[in-house]
Scaffold this motif. Structure first.
Motif, PDB file in Angstrom:
ATOM      1  N   LEU A 115      35.859  85.505  -8.494  1.00  0.00           N
ATOM      2  CA  LEU A 115      37.056  86.034  -9.344  1.00  0.00           C
ATOM      3  C   LEU A 115      37.047  85.917 -11.010  1.00  0.00           C
ATOM      4  CD1 LEU A 115      39.852  85.396  -6.735  1.00  0.00           C
ATOM      5  CD2 LEU A 115      38.678  87.651  -7.190  1.00  0.00           C
ATOM      6  N   TYR A 116      36.384  84.556 -10.918  1.00  0.00           N
ATOM      7  CA  TYR A 116      36.364  84.243 -12.553  1.00  0.00           C
ATOM      8  C   TYR A 116      35.412  85.208 -13.193  1.00  0.00           C
ATOM      9  CZ  TYR A 116      34.580  81.649 -16.413  1.00  0.00           C
ATOM     10  OH  TYR A 116      34.321  80.999 -17.828  1.00  0.00           O
ATOM     11  N   PRO A 160      34.047  76.321  -9.347  1.00  0.00           N
ATOM     12  CA  PRO A 160      35.209  76.438  -9.076  1.00  0.00           C
ATOM     13  C   PRO A 160      35.157  77.335  -7.569  1.00  0.00           C
ATOM     14  CG  PRO A 160      34.811  78.400 -10.767  1.00  0.00           C
ATOM     15  CD  PRO A 160      33.881  77.192 -10.627  1.00  0.00           C
ATOM     16  N   GLU A 204      35.848  98.705 -12.132  1.00  0.00           N
ATOM     17  CA  GLU A 204      36.167  97.444 -11.762  1.00  0.00           C
ATOM     18  C   GLU A 204      36.587  97.733 -10.313  1.00  0.00           C
ATOM     19  OE1 GLU A 204      38.975  95.312 -13.976  1.00  0.00           O
ATOM     20  OE2 GLU A 204      37.420  95.315 -15.564  1.00  0.00           O
ATOM     21  N   SER A 259      36.996  91.905 -16.922  1.00  0.00           N
ATOM     22  CA  SER A 259      38.045  92.761 -17.511  1.00  0.00           C
ATOM     23  C   SER A 259      38.738  92.208 -18.660  1.00  0.00           C
ATOM     24  CB  SER A 259      39.282  92.391 -16.169  1.00  0.00           C
ATOM     25  OG  SER A 259      39.760  91.005 -16.245  1.00  0.00           O
ATOM     26  N   ILE A 260      38.323  91.116 -19.085  1.00  0.00           N
ATOM     27  CA  ILE A 260      38.956  90.704 -20.528  1.00  0.00           C
ATOM     28  C   ILE A 260      37.839  91.305 -21.651  1.00  0.00           C
ATOM     29  CG2 ILE A 260      39.571  89.037 -22.250  1.00  0.00           C
ATOM     30  CD1 ILE A 260      40.259  86.884 -19.991  1.00  0.00           C
ATOM     31  N   MET A 289      43.444  83.249 -11.655  1.00  0.00           N
ATOM     32  CA  MET A 289      42.520  84.476 -11.647  1.00  0.00           C
ATOM     33  C   MET A 289      42.917  85.715 -11.571  1.00  0.00           C
ATOM     34  SD  MET A 289      39.808  83.193 -13.020  1.00  0.00           S
ATOM     35  CE  MET A 289      40.216  81.754 -13.656  1.00  0.00           C
ATOM     36  N   ILE A 316      36.865  79.875  -6.738  1.00  0.00           N
ATOM     37  CA  ILE A 316      37.026  81.238  -6.994  1.00  0.00           C
ATOM     38  C   ILE A 316      35.998  82.014  -7.861  1.00  0.00           C
ATOM     39  CG2 ILE A 316      39.488  81.541  -6.386  1.00  0.00           C
ATOM     40  CD1 ILE A 316      38.729  80.557  -9.865  1.00  0.00           C
ATOM     41  N   ILE A 343      44.995  86.989 -14.359  1.00  0.00           N
ATOM     42  CA  ILE A 343      44.238  87.524 -15.423  1.00  0.00           C
ATOM     43  C   ILE A 343      43.576  88.945 -14.820  1.00  0.00           C
ATOM     44  CG2 ILE A 343      42.095  87.026 -16.668  1.00  0.00           C
ATOM     45  CD1 ILE A 343      42.376  84.153 -16.617  1.00  0.00           C
ATOM     46  N   ILE A 344      43.052  89.123 -13.784  1.00  0.00           N
ATOM     47  CA  ILE A 344      42.435  90.215 -13.539  1.00  0.00           C
ATOM     48  C   ILE A 344      43.516  91.232 -13.445  1.00  0.00           C
ATOM     49  CG2 ILE A 344      41.358  91.519 -11.606  1.00  0.00           C
ATOM     50  CD1 ILE A 344      40.043  89.232 -10.779  1.00  0.00           C
ATOM     51  N   VAL A 363      36.775  94.149 -21.820  1.00  0.00           N
ATOM     52  CA  VAL A 363      37.079  95.300 -22.312  1.00  0.00           C
ATOM     53  C   VAL A 363      37.693  95.528 -23.584  1.00  0.00           C
ATOM     54  CG1 VAL A 363      38.192  97.749 -21.437  1.00  0.00           C
ATOM     55  CG2 VAL A 363      37.732  95.797 -19.924  1.00  0.00           C
ATOM     56  N   TYR A 364      38.614  94.072 -23.905  1.00  0.00           N
ATOM     57  CA  TYR A 364      39.429  94.411 -25.170  1.00  0.00           C
ATOM     58  C   TYR A 364      38.437  94.442 -26.447  1.00  0.00           C
ATOM     59  CZ  TYR A 364      43.485  93.593 -22.345  1.00  0.00           C
ATOM     60  OH  TYR A 364      44.509  93.868 -21.402  1.00  0.00           O
ATOM     61  N   VAL A 368      37.913 100.288 -16.269  1.00  0.00           N
ATOM     62  CA  VAL A 368      39.082 100.142 -15.331  1.00  0.00           C
ATOM     63  C   VAL A 368      38.656 100.707 -13.905  1.00  0.00           C
ATOM     64  CG1 VAL A 368      41.355 100.598 -14.742  1.00  0.00           C
ATOM     65  CG2 VAL A 368      40.556  99.641 -16.921  1.00  0.00           C
ATOM     66  N   PHE A 394      34.961  88.082 -12.430  1.00  0.00           N
ATOM     67  CA  PHE A 394      35.785  89.547 -12.628  1.00  0.00           C
ATOM     68  C   PHE A 394      36.848  89.429 -13.857  1.00  0.00           C
ATOM     69  CE2 PHE A 394      33.922  90.670  -8.608  1.00  0.00           C
ATOM     70  CZ  PHE A 394      34.117  92.174  -8.555  1.00  0.00           C
ATOM     71  N   ALA A 395      37.546  88.535 -13.773  1.00  0.00           N
ATOM     72  CA  ALA A 395      38.360  88.052 -14.837  1.00  0.00           C
ATOM     73  C   ALA A 395      37.680  88.034 -16.296  1.00  0.00           C
ATOM     74  CB  ALA A 395      39.141  86.923 -14.774  1.00  0.00           C
TER      75      ALA A 395
END
Lengths: 166, 340
Positions: free
Chosen positions: B116-117, B111, B156, B123-124, A53, B113, A56-57, B126-127, B153, B119-120
């Motif tokens: 964090l998942y 999970p 975040e 953050s993807i 994670m 985490i 990725i971040i 944005v694309y 960004v 957040f991940a």
């Protein structure tokens, strides 16, 4: 599991090749993003959820966004990409190939690294990573943090200096 | 396995339904705030309006600008929608149901985490905006895309920092763990009052909602990053925004407002399955309140100027978040929760 590994490995290698072979910079960046995502997949296969994670971040979410940002701001595209002469390209390929063969020959026998703890599946979980960073490797961790901080302050200084002179 | 599949399909349907009715709710709330009636033609109280809007979106001409980068132009809306829908998997929508000795958890995956998942995925996401805006080869779309990227960004960072203090007090990154810690009635909003404000502010910015909707600021940028998009591609962008709003409301309620916890429900002596179902309903009520809050603020506050937005993010929210971490840590040390 094994098939997943081959799947991710194939994606990683193909996208990594596309990073260097793509003509347009934006396609390179996208291939690099795919490559990073597949590497995060590898981390998950190793049960290193935290690393996956954070990977990725930090890489996909922050660093590649900045790459893309710069490419968009400067409007880089196929036309602005410098084109090398044929002779340069051939000699570069030959030199790179020779270097690869040398490396392979030198490391073929010496690089049988055994996994430190192959049975322990919990090594990539948050608590384990935290313990490793803040107990076993506290000093290197702090030193590298200070290094990053000084790099940030340095970048700020350079930016401000330019502003003051113009 | 089969249960997980069915659960995730139902979750997908519910998410899309909620997103569709958010568009209706947005128009009704806007109408209420401005002393109008709002949509009331399609069906009773205009309840079929989302359906009519969807059909309209599909029927419109799917126009692709001739100078656009075709592949990326198609990928943009797809990425925005996919990442928006992927986030709901780790949110605990309720407790665990027990039928005939089998346990059915109302959470797609748990999970360690979970945060964090999320957040991940954000953050993807944005694309989707960046690639779509760049690929349409239009300067307003590009401005919108660049604004979106730098805004997301920046916010975040503050969002992650506001979560750090929460993780310090709860001691876990798993969303179900955080919700379980609040089941005794001590919701994290009372533990982390400053953190809640920071997190909600950053969630607004991450969703590109007013007063942070500069990427699609129509007074300056025509339509922002989706200026060149039409038909269902535009629909996907708009829809992804509403899905994001739904998911962030769910995240806010489960992180800070007790998730599916109803205060004092454990003393009522009801059957555990009933409690779980009521809990899920309570969770959705909380989510609806935060969705309403999103709309309330959109129709109350004017849009920021871009430099004000950046100043707020970097010079106010991030220092406040760091201060919050310091205060939390200091309190935990003084209180003897951690030993130095």
């Amino acid at each position: 599991m094994q098939y997943l590994f081959y799947f991710f490995a194939a994606i990683s290698i193909i996208s990594a090749l596309m990073v260097v072979s793509a003509r347009s910079p934006i396609n390179s960046v996208i291939a690099l993003i795919v490559c990073f995502l597949s590497i995060a997949g590898h981390y998950i296969l190793l049960n290193a959820q935290f690393l996956a994670m954070v990977h990725i971040i930090v890489y996909t979410g922050a660093i590649m966004v900045l790459f893309l940002y710069v490419i968009m701001m400067l409007n880089l595209n196929q036309r602005t990409e410098p084109q090398k002469k044929l002779l340069t390209r051939i000699s570069a390929v030959v030199a790179g190939g020779v270097f690869l063969i040398t490396l392979l020959g030198a490391t073929r026998q010496g690089l049988q690294i055994a996994a430190a703890n192959p049975e322990d599946a919990s090594i990539g979980l948050v608590s384990q990573v935290g313990m490793a960073l803040f107990k076993d490797y506290l000093l290197p961790f702090e030193v590298s943090s200070v290094l990053f901080l000084s790099a940030m302050v340095g970048a700020m200084m350079l930016g401000l200096k330019e502003k003051a002179t113009t | 396995m089969l249960y997980t599949f069915i659960f995730l399909s139902v979750l997908l349907l519910i998410t899309l339904m909620v997103a569709a009715y958010e568009t209706y709710a947005e128009r009704k709330v806007a109408a209420f705030m401005q002393d109008r009636i709002g949509p009331d033609r399609a069906g009773p109280f205009g309840l079929f309006q989302p359906l009519a809007d969807g059909v309209k979106m599909f029927m419109k001409e799917d126009f692709v600008p001739s100078t656009a980068n075709k592949k990326l132009y198609f990928m943009g809306p797809a990425i925005a929608m996919t990442t928006a829908l992927l986030t709901g998997v780790v949110i605990p929508w309720g407790g665990t149901l027990h039928f005939g000795g089998e346990a059915y958890s109302l959470q797609g995956a748990d999970p360690g985490i979970g945060i964090l998942y999320i957040f991940a995925m954000v953050s993807i996401g944005v694309y989707g905006i960046m690639l779509g805006g760049w690929a349409s080869n239009n300067k307003y779309a590009l401005y919108g895309a660049i604004r979106a990227a730098s805004q997301m960004v920046s916010y975040e960072l503050a969002m992650g920092m506001s979560i750090v203090a929460l993780v310090m007090t709860t001691g876990t990154l798993s969303l179900s763990g955080i919700v379980n810690g609040q089941l005794d009635g001590t919701w994290n909003v009372f533990v982390q009052p400053l953190g809640v404000l920071l997190f909600i502010t950053c969630a607004f910015a991450e969703c590109n909602r007013a007063p942070f909707d500069l990427p699609e600021c129509e007074t300056e940028l025509v339509g922002g990053y989706h200026t060149e998009f039409s038909s269902m591609k535009l629909g996907f962008y708009l829809f992804a925004e509403y899905v994001n709003m739904f998911i962030s409301s769910a995240v806010i309620s489960s992180l800070y407002f007790g998730g599916y916890d109803i205060p004092f429900v454990d003393q009522s002596g009801m059957a555990s399955n009933l409690v779980v179902i009521l809990g899920t309903l309570a969770f959705f009520a909380k989510v609806c309140f935060f969705i309403f809050l999103f709309m309330w603020i959109r129709w109350t506050l004017p849009r920021f100027r871009y430099d004000q937005l950046m100043n707020l993010g970097w010079k106010k929210l991030i220092p406040l978040a760091i201060l919050n971490i310091l205060i939390t840590g200091g309190y935990m040390v003084l209180n003897g929760q951690v030993k130095l």
